[in-house]
Design an enzyme around this catalytic site. Structure first.
Site, short mmCIF file in Angstrom:
data_model
loop_
_atom_site.label_atom_id
_atom_site.label_comp_id
_atom_site.label_asym_id
_atom_site.label_seq_id
_atom_site.Cartn_x
_atom_site.Cartn_y
_atom_site.Cartn_z
N ARG A 66 -12.71 -13.64 -9.60
CA ARG A 66 -13.98 -13.02 -9.21
C ARG A 66 -15.18 -13.93 -9.47
O ARG A 66 -16.15 -13.90 -8.72
CB ARG A 66 -14.15 -11.68 -9.94
CG ARG A 66 -13.20 -10.64 -9.39
CD ARG A 66 -13.09 -9.41 -10.24
NE ARG A 66 -12.32 -8.40 -9.53
CZ ARG A 66 -11.87 -7.28 -10.06
NH1 ARG A 66 -12.11 -7.01 -11.34
NH2 ARG A 66 -11.17 -6.42 -9.35
N GLY A 85 -4.74 -3.51 -3.81
CA GLY A 85 -4.19 -4.18 -4.98
C GLY A 85 -2.74 -4.61 -4.81
O GLY A 85 -2.40 -5.78 -4.99
N GLY A 92 -11.09 -0.38 -4.12
CA GLY A 92 -11.71 0.87 -3.67
C GLY A 92 -12.66 0.69 -2.49
O GLY A 92 -12.65 1.48 -1.54
P1 ADP Z 1 -2.16 -0.71 -2.27
O1 ADP Z 1 -2.39 -0.91 -3.75
O2 ADP Z 1 -1.97 -2.04 -1.58
O3 ADP Z 1 -3.21 0.13 -1.62
P2 ADP Z 1 -0.32 1.47 -2.72
O4 ADP Z 1 -0.78 1.55 -4.13
O5 ADP Z 1 -0.69 2.56 -1.80
O6 ADP Z 1 -0.75 0.06 -2.08
O7 ADP Z 1 1.27 1.42 -2.67
C1 ADP Z 1 2.05 0.46 -3.32
C2 ADP Z 1 3.28 1.05 -3.94
O8 ADP Z 1 4.08 1.75 -3.01
C3 ADP Z 1 4.15 -0.02 -4.53
O9 ADP Z 1 4.22 0.15 -5.93
C4 ADP Z 1 5.52 0.20 -3.88
O10 ADP Z 1 6.60 0.03 -4.78
C5 ADP Z 1 5.43 1.63 -3.43
N1 ADP Z 1 6.38 1.92 -2.35
C6 ADP Z 1 6.45 1.34 -1.14
N2 ADP Z 1 7.49 1.83 -0.44
C7 ADP Z 1 8.11 2.74 -1.21
C8 ADP Z 1 9.25 3.59 -1.04
N3 ADP Z 1 9.96 3.58 0.09
N4 ADP Z 1 9.60 4.40 -2.06
C9 ADP Z 1 8.87 4.39 -3.20
N5 ADP Z 1 7.78 3.63 -3.43
C10 ADP Z 1 7.40 2.80 -2.43
#
Ligand code: ADP
Ligand code: MG
Length: 399
Positions: A38, A357, A380
């Site tokens: 950052r 993230g 966010g």
């Molecule tokens: P970001 O932080 O990029 O916005 P999210 O926090 O929404 O993404 O989602 C990420 C999480 O989703 C990861 O920890 C990943 O392991 C989980 N995930 C993805 N596909 C599956 C699945 N089929 N079953 C369970 N968890 C999943």
């Protein structure tokens, strides 16, 4: 021509006092900074103002002190890291307004840098109190916002100051806004959106906004299970929000009306237990998931078809991994699709923007983050932008 003021609009700033809002909410471990990304991001803006002879006052929040002084959350804890990255001495000033700041400005020479205390030590910050903002502004000539990651908050130092002082987007903010405009506001069509991650519930507003804006909505990750269930597929023991199947159907109907094609996986990687390389791992059609199995990744055939969809598109915006990518081999679909997107970007047929993230972690894991057109680390603020919301800190910079 951008739609917001940038450092190009500044004019001569020699001897002028700049308030520069940056993101110094740095990850710490045992009192020392573990990652300076950052600071690196804010460096071009800071050094440009330094080189132009301004007196630069950095403003930032650090942690959640909830409107009171708290020695464990002083911004001074980042001082060494900031000096290291900038390669320059920085004066710590333990206030944000008043005579102490005024006296410090008197000591600073043109091109010197001061670091003001944690803005959230004062309740006026998060309350966006006009008097508090006016007190900070009183010591300065102009305001530069280089913290896109805080732009979804209407706080005194992210929004209030821009209403009092002449306000400009810093270089990192400018880069982020330009990339985001190119991805969703004025994109080259067709546009594909990849939305994945764990749950539909955390990304409902994102999905609802995207169906009206993109031609292809690619749904992966755990949230795809909810959409599959809504279509009558038995997803076994998979992560699935069964209470949201009506919502999922409504999103698919809205997509139909808007001429947006929703892509769900038709083959999947399943397992009885969630561990690395489990013995029960297999690939099957979505209609063949057993009741004791979980869907943990998109299958290879679907990934290939999705890659073909990307080849027909000019713009891609990506949030959320396609599978449980932290555990092998459930990273396969995410890595393969990320590599396809990266290759198309390198070949200049695709503009690719990604954020979130876990998404950034997944693209780093795939080794392709640097090949995307733009990666947002804003968390966010990036999600709110994907939801189509106005970001107060950005609106305040508009011409
Ligand atoms: P970001 O932080 O990029 O916005 P999210 O926090 O929404 O993404 O989602 C990420 C999480 O989703 C990861 O920890 C990943 O392991 C989980 N995930 C993805 N596909 C599956 C699945 N089929 N079953 C369970 N968890 C999943
Ligand atoms: Mg996440």
């Amino acid at each position: 021509m951008s739609s917001f003021r940038t450092l190009d609009d500044l004019g001569d700033v020699t001897g002028k006092v700049a308030l520069v809002r940056v993101d110094l909410n740095l990850p710490m471990d045992g009192g020392s900074v573990t990652d300076t990304t950052r600071v690196e991001a804010a460096k071009p803006t800071i050094m440009e103002l330094v080189d132009a002879g301004a007196k630069v006052l950095l403003l930032a929040h650090f942690g959640r002190p909830k409107g009171a002084r708290n020695s464990t959350m002083s911004v001074s804890m980042t001082l060494d890291a900031v000096e290291d990255v900038l390669g320059k001495e920085v004066m710590f000033i333990p206030e944000v307004q008043g005579p102490v700041v005024a006296q410090s400005i008197g000591i600073l020479r043109n091109g010197d840098i001061g670091l003001l205390e944690n803005t959230r030590f004062w309740p006026g910050e998060e309350a966006n109190d006009a008097e508090f903002a006016a007190g900070i502004a009183a010591n300065a000539d102009f305001f530069v916002n280089d913290a896109f990651s805080a732009a979804h908050r209407a706080h005194a130092t992210t929004e209030g100051l821009a209403r009092i002082l002449p306000a400009f987007a810093g270089r990192a903010m400018e880069k982020e806004l330009t990339a985001l405009e190119a991805a969703l506001e004025k994109p080259e069509q067709p546009v594909a959106a990849v939305v994945g991650g764990a749950k539909v519930s955390s990304k409902l507003a994102v999905l609802e906004n995207l169906v009206g804006k993109v031609q292809h909505l690619i749904i992966g990750g755990g949230m795809a299970n909810t959409f599959l269930a809504a279509r009558g597929v038995d997803v076994g023991k998979s992560l699935c929000e069964h209470d949201l199947t009506d919502t999922a159907n409504a999103i698919m109907d809205a997509a139909d009306h808007a001429g947006c094609t929703v892509h769900l996986p038709y083959d999947v990687v399943v397992s009885k237990e969630f561990s690395a390389n489990p013995t029960s791992l297999r690939v099957c059609n979505v209609h063949e998931v057993a009741e004791d199995e979980m869907i943990l990744d998109v299958g290879p055939q679907a990934v290939e078809a999705l890659g073909d969809v990307l080849k027909t598109c000019k713009t891609l915006v990506w949030n959320g991994p396609m599978g449980a990518f932290e555990t092998e081999p459930f990273d396969d679909a995410t890595v393969a699709l990320a590599k396809t997107a990266a290759a198309l970007t390198i070949g200049e047929s695709l503009v690719s923007v990604a954020g979130g993230g876990d998404t950034v972690a997944a693209l780093n894991h795939a080794g392709v983050a640097q090949d995307f057109s733009y990666i947002s680390t804003a968390g966010g603020a990036f999600l709110e932008w994907m939801e189509g919301k106005e970001l107060p800190g950005v609106t305040a910079l508009k011409k």
